[in-house]
Design a protein around this motif. Structure first.
Motif, mmCIF file in Angstrom:
data_model
loop_
_atom_site.group_PDB
_atom_site.id
_atom_site.type_symbol
_atom_site.label_atom_id
_atom_site.label_comp_id
_atom_site.label_asym_id
_atom_site.label_seq_id
_atom_site.Cartn_x
_atom_site.Cartn_y
_atom_site.Cartn_z
ATOM 1 N N GLN A 58 -55.815 -42.438 64.449
ATOM 2 C CA GLN A 58 -54.843 -43.051 65.362
ATOM 3 C C GLN A 58 -54.862 -44.572 65.314
ATOM 4 O O GLN A 58 -53.926 -45.220 65.774
ATOM 5 C CB GLN A 58 -55.114 -42.578 66.794
ATOM 6 N N LYS A 59 -55.931 -45.163 64.760
ATOM 7 C CA LYS A 59 -56.035 -46.613 64.689
ATOM 8 C C LYS A 59 -55.314 -47.189 63.475
ATOM 9 O O LYS A 59 -55.054 -48.387 63.415
ATOM 10 C CB LYS A 59 -57.505 -47.034 64.648
ATOM 11 N N ARG A 60 -55.026 -46.359 62.489
ATOM 12 C CA ARG A 60 -54.389 -46.853 61.260
ATOM 13 C C ARG A 60 -52.885 -47.004 61.457
ATOM 14 O O ARG A 60 -52.200 -46.029 61.801
ATOM 15 C CB ARG A 60 -54.680 -45.899 60.097
ATOM 16 N N ARG A 61 -52.389 -48.203 61.202
ATOM 17 C CA ARG A 61 -50.944 -48.435 61.311
ATOM 18 C C ARG A 61 -50.188 -47.805 60.151
ATOM 19 O O ARG A 61 -49.054 -47.350 60.311
ATOM 20 C CB ARG A 61 -50.626 -49.937 61.346
ATOM 21 N N ASN A 62 -50.818 -47.822 58.964
ATOM 22 C CA ASN A 62 -50.163 -47.287 57.771
ATOM 23 C C ASN A 62 -51.067 -46.297 57.066
ATOM 24 O O ASN A 62 -52.298 -46.361 57.186
ATOM 25 C CB ASN A 62 -49.796 -48.422 56.799
ATOM 26 N N VAL A 63 -50.457 -45.389 56.325
ATOM 27 C CA VAL A 63 -51.206 -44.445 55.502
ATOM 28 C C VAL A 63 -50.584 -44.427 54.113
ATOM 29 O O VAL A 63 -49.425 -44.805 53.929
ATOM 30 C CB VAL A 63 -51.168 -43.024 56.103
ATOM 31 N N TRP A 64 -51.384 -44.003 53.122
ATOM 32 C CA TRP A 64 -50.872 -43.937 51.754
ATOM 33 C C TRP A 64 -50.171 -42.601 51.522
ATOM 34 O O TRP A 64 -50.631 -41.558 51.956
ATOM 35 C CB TRP A 64 -52.011 -44.106 50.753
ATOM 36 N N GLN A 65 -49.068 -42.694 50.831
ATOM 37 C CA GLN A 65 -48.287 -41.500 50.495
ATOM 38 C C GLN A 65 -47.952 -41.527 49.018
ATOM 39 O O GLN A 65 -47.648 -42.585 48.464
ATOM 40 C CB GLN A 65 -47.000 -41.480 51.333
ATOM 41 N N GLN A 66 -47.986 -40.382 48.375
ATOM 42 C CA GLN A 66 -47.711 -40.312 46.941
ATOM 43 C C GLN A 66 -46.255 -39.927 46.692
ATOM 44 O O GLN A 66 -45.722 -39.033 47.336
ATOM 45 C CB GLN A 66 -48.644 -39.292 46.292
ATOM 46 N N VAL A 67 -45.616 -40.653 45.764
ATOM 47 C CA VAL A 67 -44.245 -40.336 45.370
ATOM 48 C C VAL A 67 -44.217 -40.145 43.858
ATOM 49 O O VAL A 67 -45.088 -40.639 43.133
ATOM 50 C CB VAL A 67 -43.264 -41.467 45.764
ATOM 51 N N SER A 68 -43.224 -39.395 43.383
ATOM 52 C CA SER A 68 -43.150 -39.156 41.943
ATOM 53 C C SER A 68 -41.712 -38.943 41.509
ATOM 54 O O SER A 68 -40.821 -38.687 42.335
ATOM 55 C CB SER A 68 -43.994 -37.944 41.567
ATOM 56 N N THR A 69 -41.484 -39.057 40.195
ATOM 57 C CA THR A 69 -40.165 -38.810 39.617
ATOM 58 C C THR A 69 -40.336 -38.447 38.141
ATOM 59 O O THR A 69 -41.367 -38.755 37.530
ATOM 60 C CB THR A 69 -39.259 -40.055 39.754
ATOM 61 N N ASN A 70 -39.339 -37.796 37.576
ATOM 62 C CA ASN A 70 -39.364 -37.473 36.143
ATOM 63 C C ASN A 70 -38.758 -38.613 35.337
ATOM 64 O O ASN A 70 -37.675 -39.111 35.672
ATOM 65 C CB ASN A 70 -38.576 -36.189 35.875
ATOM 66 N N LEU A 71 -39.464 -39.035 34.295
ATOM 67 C CA LEU A 71 -38.964 -40.084 33.409
ATOM 68 C C LEU A 71 -39.009 -39.582 31.967
ATOM 69 O O LEU A 71 -39.740 -38.660 31.632
ATOM 70 C CB LEU A 71 -39.808 -41.354 33.536
ATOM 71 N N GLU A 72 -38.221 -40.257 31.125
ATOM 72 C CA GLU A 72 -38.155 -39.860 29.724
ATOM 73 C C GLU A 72 -37.960 -41.107 28.868
ATOM 74 O O GLU A 72 -37.120 -41.959 29.198
ATOM 75 C CB GLU A 72 -36.975 -38.902 29.539
ATOM 76 N N VAL A 73 -38.765 -41.245 27.792
ATOM 77 C CA VAL A 73 -38.635 -42.394 26.887
ATOM 78 C C VAL A 73 -38.640 -41.893 25.444
ATOM 79 O O VAL A 73 -39.114 -40.792 25.147
ATOM 80 C CB VAL A 73 -39.782 -43.410 27.089
ATOM 81 N N ARG A 74 -38.133 -42.720 24.581
ATOM 82 C CA ARG A 74 -38.109 -42.360 23.162
ATOM 83 C C ARG A 74 -39.503 -42.564 22.556
ATOM 84 O O ARG A 74 -40.177 -43.556 22.841
ATOM 85 C CB ARG A 74 -37.098 -43.231 22.445
ATOM 86 N N LYS A 75 -39.938 -41.605 21.740
ATOM 87 C CA LYS A 75 -41.228 -41.717 21.080
ATOM 88 C C LYS A 75 -41.157 -42.813 20.018
ATOM 89 O O LYS A 75 -40.202 -42.897 19.251
ATOM 90 C CB LYS A 75 -41.615 -40.391 20.427
ATOM 91 N N GLY A 76 -42.192 -43.672 19.997
ATOM 92 C CA GLY A 76 -42.206 -44.762 19.041
ATOM 93 C C GLY A 76 -42.717 -44.333 17.675
ATOM 94 O O GLY A 76 -43.195 -43.209 17.495
ATOM 95 N N ARG A 77 -42.677 -45.261 16.740
ATOM 96 C CA ARG A 77 -43.157 -44.964 15.388
ATOM 97 C C ARG A 77 -44.676 -44.897 15.340
ATOM 98 O O ARG A 77 -45.256 -44.360 14.393
ATOM 99 C CB ARG A 77 -42.648 -46.019 14.418
ATOM 100 N N SER A 78 -45.301 -45.486 16.363
ATOM 101 C CA SER A 78 -46.762 -45.441 16.441
ATOM 102 C C SER A 78 -47.160 -45.129 17.878
ATOM 103 O O SER A 78 -46.334 -45.216 18.803
ATOM 104 C CB SER A 78 -47.360 -46.800 16.029
#
Length: 367
Positions: A58-78
């Motif tokens: 009850q003393k903590r003003r803020n708490v940590w929350q986890q968020v996520s999303t799906n991402l996609e990138v092009r595979k590099g040559r290395s």
């Protein structure tokens, strides 16, 4: 990093997928991007007076929350290039999260809701150096709010409104048939509210400031010629001194607005000094008519401009006394253009009756 709301993002569930692009097979890395952010603690309790009996949670003003999303990138040559692509995608996403988190909660509200709260606040207290709203002004603002809410500002947030959006909105409303006067009133209200949000540091700029409202159509001067004034004066002096006749005469020869004429009491009429003291006006708001101050907030004294005015006022006084059965008690507190029982005339009623008289006399554009 400590000042940012979101921590570094990281990767989960990474896998390769192959997709055809322009006839060629291309490999992409699809992954789950995860980050942690601080949010208000729903269990937080303010420190009580005396002994602090709150739990650690009850003393903590803020708490940590986890968020996520799906991402996609092009595979590099290395592998190094692939890692760089993933890192850049993570950083871009985290930057978006921080940008969104930096927007004040008030700015995320819809424009209509924000304006509604602003009007309600201004009806109660002074805001940013501006006085409490008159009921008639609040009513006018709410009418404009209704037009804004019904035409696109009910769903868009304060933060998302741009100068281009406002400019296009005003153009489209004119094309749909909204009058120039209504669009200008909407523009004035938007400018006022967005300027307030900017001053409150809820927005970085006022998007309405660079929009020029539509110009008013040119109209003929709303006044009488000298001959017209003489004609109307003669017509009024030849009629029974009803409220509309007296109000019109006071407007023509003493410069009183309709609302001021309706608020004039017999105690404000000094036949000996031949003066009128203008102390207030009758306003029209959401709950009906009401007494209010003059536009300047100060009273003023106006001289009778002719013996005819004194004569007309005395005729009006005599008529009202007869209607009261010549009961003098409390008469000074009654209204010159009001009812014998003490009620004042409604400005809308007087305006409607004057329009009928002006029409019968062939007057055009004279309010």
């Amino acid at each position: 990093m400590a000042d940012e709301k979101y921590t570094n993002a990281f990767v989960r569930d990474s896998k390769e997928i192959v997709r055809e692009v322009d006839g060629k097979k291309v490999t992409f890395i699809r992954f789950r991007a995860v980050a942690k952010c601080k949010v208000p603690n729903p269990d937080y309790v303010s420190k009580p007076d005396g002994k602090d009996t709150r739990t650690a949670s009850q003393k903590r003003r803020n708490v940590w929350q986890q968020v996520s999303t799906n991402l996609e990138v092009r595979k590099g040559r290395s592998k190094k290039q692939t890692d760089t692509n993933v890192t850049n995608a993570l950083e871009a996403w985290r930057a978006e999260l921080n940008a969104e988190a930096s927007v004040p909660e008030q700015a995320k509200a819809s424009v209509a809701d924000y304006i509604r709260d602003y009007i309600t606040l201004r009806e109660r207290v002074q805001v940013d150096g501006k006085g409490v709203l008159e009921k008639s002004t609040a009513l006018d603002y709410r009418k404009s709010l209704g037009r804004l809410e019904a035409n696109g500002f009910g769903s868009i947030s304060m933060h998302d409104v741009t100068t281009k959006f406002v400019r296009e909105w005003e153009r489209k409303q004119l094309e749909k048939g909204m009058s120039v006067y209504q669009v200008r009133k909407c523009h004035r209200l938007l400018h006022l509210v967005f300027d307030y949000a900017y001053r409150m540091e809820e927005l970085e700029a006022n998007p309405v400031a660079r929009v020029t409202p539509p110009s008013l159509p040119k109209k003929e001067p709303n006044s009488l010629t000298q001959g017209g004034m003489q004609y109307v004066t003669e017509q009024l002096e030849g009629l029974e001194p009803t409220p509309v006749v007296v109000a019109a005469y006071l407007g023509l020869h003493a410069g009183l607005r309709c609302e001021e004429a309706c608020a004039l009491r017999w105690s404000d009429v000094d036949f000996e000094r031949q003066t009128l003291t203008i102390r207030g006006a009758v306003g029209v708001g959401k709950g009906g008519s009401y007494m209010k101050d003059t536009k300047t907030g100060k009273s003023r004294i106006v001289d009778f401009d002719s013996p005819q005015m004194a004569s007309l006022l005395k005729k009006r006084q005599q008529l009202m006394l007869e209607q009261r059965g010549n009961i003098i008690t409390g008469f000074k507190d009654t209204f010159v253009c009001g009812n014998p029982d003490g009620g004042y005339a409604h400005p809308t009623t007087i305006s409607r009756q004057w329009a009928a008289l002006a029409g019968a006399w062939g007057l055009v554009g004279v309010s």
